[in-house]
Enzyme design. Structure first.
Site, PDB file in Angstrom:
ATOM      1  N   PRO A 277      38.033  45.558  51.542  1.00 52.86           N
ATOM      2  CG  PRO A 277      39.242  47.540  51.204  1.00 52.86           C
ATOM      3  CD  PRO A 277      38.600  46.703  52.284  1.00 52.86           C
ATOM      4  N   GLY A 278      39.225  44.247  48.445  1.00 49.51           N
ATOM      5  CA  GLY A 278      40.323  43.540  47.795  1.00 49.51           C
ATOM      6  C   GLY A 278      40.581  44.206  46.462  1.00 49.51           C
ATOM      7  NE  ARG A 279      36.453  42.895  41.778  1.00 43.16           N
ATOM      8  CZ  ARG A 279      36.398  41.692  41.210  1.00 43.16           C
ATOM      9  NH1 ARG A 279      37.075  41.451  40.125  1.00 43.16           N
ATOM     10  NH2 ARG A 279      35.663  40.738  41.731  1.00 43.16           N
ATOM     11  NE  ARG A 315      38.524  38.665  37.846  1.00 46.10           N
ATOM     12  CZ  ARG A 315      37.772  39.481  37.146  1.00 46.10           C
ATOM     13  NH1 ARG A 315      38.228  40.027  36.036  1.00 46.10           N
ATOM     14  NH2 ARG A 315      36.558  39.769  37.540  1.00 46.10           N
ATOM     15  CE1 TYR A 319      34.228  33.955  38.907  1.00 50.83           C
ATOM     16  CE2 TYR A 319      36.244  35.165  38.467  1.00 50.83           C
ATOM     17  CZ  TYR A 319      35.504  34.331  39.267  1.00 50.83           C
ATOM     18  OH  TYR A 319      36.037  33.900  40.443  1.00 50.83           O
ATOM     19  CB  CYS A 344      44.561  21.570  25.404  1.00 49.86           C
ATOM     20  SG  CYS A 344      46.207  21.568  24.709  1.00 49.86           S
ATOM     21  CD  GLU A 345      39.838  23.504  29.748  1.00 53.83           C
ATOM     22  OE1 GLU A 345      38.686  23.969  29.647  1.00 53.83           O
ATOM     23  OE2 GLU A 345      40.219  22.811  30.699  1.00 53.83           O
ATOM     24  CE1 TYR A 373      39.401  37.852  44.845  1.00 55.42           C
ATOM     25  CE2 TYR A 373      38.831  39.926  43.774  1.00 55.42           C
ATOM     26  CZ  TYR A 373      38.815  39.113  44.885  1.00 55.42           C
ATOM     27  OH  TYR A 373      38.216  39.545  46.048  1.00 55.42           O
TER      28      TYR A 373
HETATM   29  N1  LLP Z   1      35.024  39.963  52.017  1.00 52.51           N
HETATM   30  C1  LLP Z   1      34.466  38.772  51.729  1.00 52.51           C
HETATM   31  C2  LLP Z   1      33.761  38.057  52.775  1.00 52.51           C
HETATM   32  C3  LLP Z   1      34.583  38.251  50.426  1.00 52.51           C
HETATM   33  O1  LLP Z   1      34.019  37.068  50.147  1.00 52.51           O
HETATM   34  C4  LLP Z   1      35.280  38.971  49.438  1.00 52.51           C
HETATM   35  C5  LLP Z   1      35.421  38.439  48.076  1.00 52.51           C
HETATM   36  C6  LLP Z   1      35.847  40.209  49.793  1.00 52.51           C
HETATM   37  C7  LLP Z   1      35.690  40.678  51.093  1.00 52.51           C
HETATM   38  C8  LLP Z   1      36.610  41.064  48.819  1.00 52.51           C
HETATM   39  O2  LLP Z   1      35.813  41.467  47.785  1.00 52.51           O
HETATM   40  P1  LLP Z   1      36.334  42.565  46.736  1.00 52.51           P
HETATM   41  O3  LLP Z   1      36.509  43.865  47.495  1.00 52.51           O
HETATM   42  O4  LLP Z   1      37.627  42.091  46.199  1.00 52.51           O
HETATM   43  O5  LLP Z   1      35.263  42.624  45.737  1.00 52.51           O
HETATM   44  N2  LLP Z   1      37.453  35.672  41.959  1.00 52.51           N
HETATM   45  C9  LLP Z   1      36.416  36.655  41.704  1.00 52.51           C
HETATM   46  C10 LLP Z   1      36.078  37.458  42.919  1.00 52.51           C
HETATM   47  C11 LLP Z   1      35.670  36.629  44.103  1.00 52.51           C
HETATM   48  C12 LLP Z   1      35.373  37.451  45.318  1.00 52.51           C
HETATM   49  C13 LLP Z   1      35.202  36.592  46.515  1.00 52.51           C
HETATM   50  N3  LLP Z   1      34.988  37.295  47.727  1.00 52.51           N
HETATM   51  C14 LLP Z   1      36.847  37.536  40.534  1.00 52.51           C
HETATM   52  O6  LLP Z   1      37.908  37.310  39.976  1.00 52.51           O
HETATM   53  O7  LLP Z   1      36.106  38.420  40.124  1.00 52.51           O
END
Ligand code: LLP
Length: 419
Positions: A277-279, A315, A319, A344-345, A373
């Protein structure tokens, strides 16, 4: 507890008023709540432990690479999901042991794979036969066995934004799940590879349980087939992707709901389940604090022009992502603004028709849910400095990344000698 809350008419993070921090630190800056991050990690990890015998929560560093946050998570027991050699070194530096690090990504270079094998990380998630062959050769030359998991592409629609979906057949990620069995046979006979696991990740900001269920069932099916072939898989890496609520209408899955689904599908396989998990761990515990530069009135709109731009938080621009925008000074939200940055966009817009109190030059706003992110995707576009990052713990705060100076931005450049 919500780390960000109003008290006496002012927005606080934990026990400090944001305007107090902004008196000492130039805006824009990212502001994180340590308590918020710790609570999210604990909720996730405890839910995993409740539903599974063996699990490891590997924070996806790509979502927030600040060393203090990594150190905090390392202390709480987190591992790391990395996608570059830089992230590998960063994770180790933050005190995350190699045996808790998994390496994902379609484009790992020879150098990065060599570093990962030399450092003996927990697992390399290979994303193609070609990568596996390169890794085999590297491991043999280093005199080690590389522990690998094959990232399968389960051909599942994650019902998320097109640019962050990864588990469909047409995406560049993973290997067609139908090819998994024959590839594992190949790995089992190789000299440099030790196939210890399987890996699947279907996308990010997922708000429904179904895509996860489909992908995990696919992984479970393959583990059973592999076991029948005599290949014992001991870890299942289920990736990341658990979404958070950005808009007032979003309803996010709880860690409990998610883990209960994981448990139901995977617990009886007696594998260690790895999460990436990241987000979910950091998004809601971070905001971007910004100051109003001016209010520009046109025939059609009131533009609230901020000192933060798409180089600080990209973001919304790439997106069409929604981030809540609130005033640091509490007030009646009875004015409508298009909230924009200085870049400037035309895509440098944080939000259209947002309700806020009447604002004036110098007032502070925060862009919410920016802990993931956000800073990680910042850039120097328009030759603007990367902004500062500040971590709050109860009533204390520390600058955990300085704002770049003009000189910092020039450090790596040089003028060609013939000019
Ligand atoms: N594992 C892999 C292999 C991934 O590609 C990613 C995210 C994660 C884990 C973590 O995912 P999360 O739990 O954070 O959803 N920049 C974009 C999000 C790109 C995610 C890329 N991969 C945004 O701002 O929404």
């Amino acid at each position: 507890m919500n780390a960000f809350h109003y008290q006496d008419g002012q927005l606080y993070v934990e026990n400090i008023a944001i305007n107090q921090i902004a008196q000492n630190i130039p805006t824009p800056f990212y502001l994180y709540s340590q308590q918020g991050i710790a609570e999210h990690f604990t909720a996730f990890d405890d839910a995993a432990k409740k539903h599974l015998k063996k699990s490891l929560t590997c924070f996806a560093i790509k979502s927030n690479a600040n060393p203090s946050i990594l150190k905090l998570l390392a202390r709480l027991g987190a591992g790391a999901d990395i996608v570059s050699g830089g992230e590998l070194l960063l994770a180790l530096k933050a005190g995350i042991p190699a045996e808790k690090i998994v390496f994902s990504g379609v484009g790992k270079t020879r150098e990065e794979l060599t570093l990962a094998v030399e450092r003996d990380i927990k697992q390399i998630n290979v994303e193609s036969e070609e990568e596996a062959l390169m890794l085999d050769e590297i491991a043999i030359s280093v005199g080690k066995k590389a522990k690998i998991a094959l990232r399968i592409n389960p051909d599942v629609d994650a019902h998320t934004h097109d640019k962050i979906t990864t588990g469909k057949k047409e995406n560049k990620f993973g290997v067609d799940w139908k090819k998994a069995r024959s590839l594992y046979r190949l790995f089992a006979t190789s000299k440099g590879l030790s196939p210890v696991g399987i890996d699947v990740h279907v996308g990010s900001q997922i708000l429904e349980i179904e895509p996860f269920v489909e992908a995990f069932m696919r992984a479970a099916e393959i583990v059973r087939l592999l076991r029948a072939d005599g290949i014992d898989i001991s870890t299942i890496d289920v990736g990341g992707g658990l979404g958070v609520a950005y808009t007032p209408e979003d309803v996010a899955l709880s860690a409990q709901t998610y883990m209960s689904a994981v448990g139901k599908i995977l617990a009886d396989l007696d594998c260690e389940i790895v999460f990436e998990p990241g987000r979910f761990l950091v998004a809601s515990s971070g905001v971007l604090v910004s100051k109003v530069v001016r209010i520009k009135q046109t025939e059609l709109k009131s533009f609230l022009v901020l000192d933060a731009g798409m180089n600080d938080l990209i973001r919304p621009a790439i997106y069409d992502a929604y981030h809540g925008i609130i005033s640091v000074k509490e007030g009646k939200n009875d004015h409508t603004y298009d909230v924009v940055g200085p870049i400037c966009e035309s895509s440098d817009v944080f939000g259209k028709d947002r309700l806020l109190p009447a604002m004036k030059e110098g007032d502070l706003v925060v862009l919410q849910t920016a802990g993931a992110y956000g800073s990680a995707m910042g850039s120097n576009y328009n030759f603007r400095p990367l902004c500062a990052e500040v971590l709050v713990n109860n009533d204390q705060y520390a600058v955990v990344r300085n704002r770049q100076s003009f000189e910092d931005m020039l450090t790596l450049t040089s003028v060609a000698p013939w000019l």
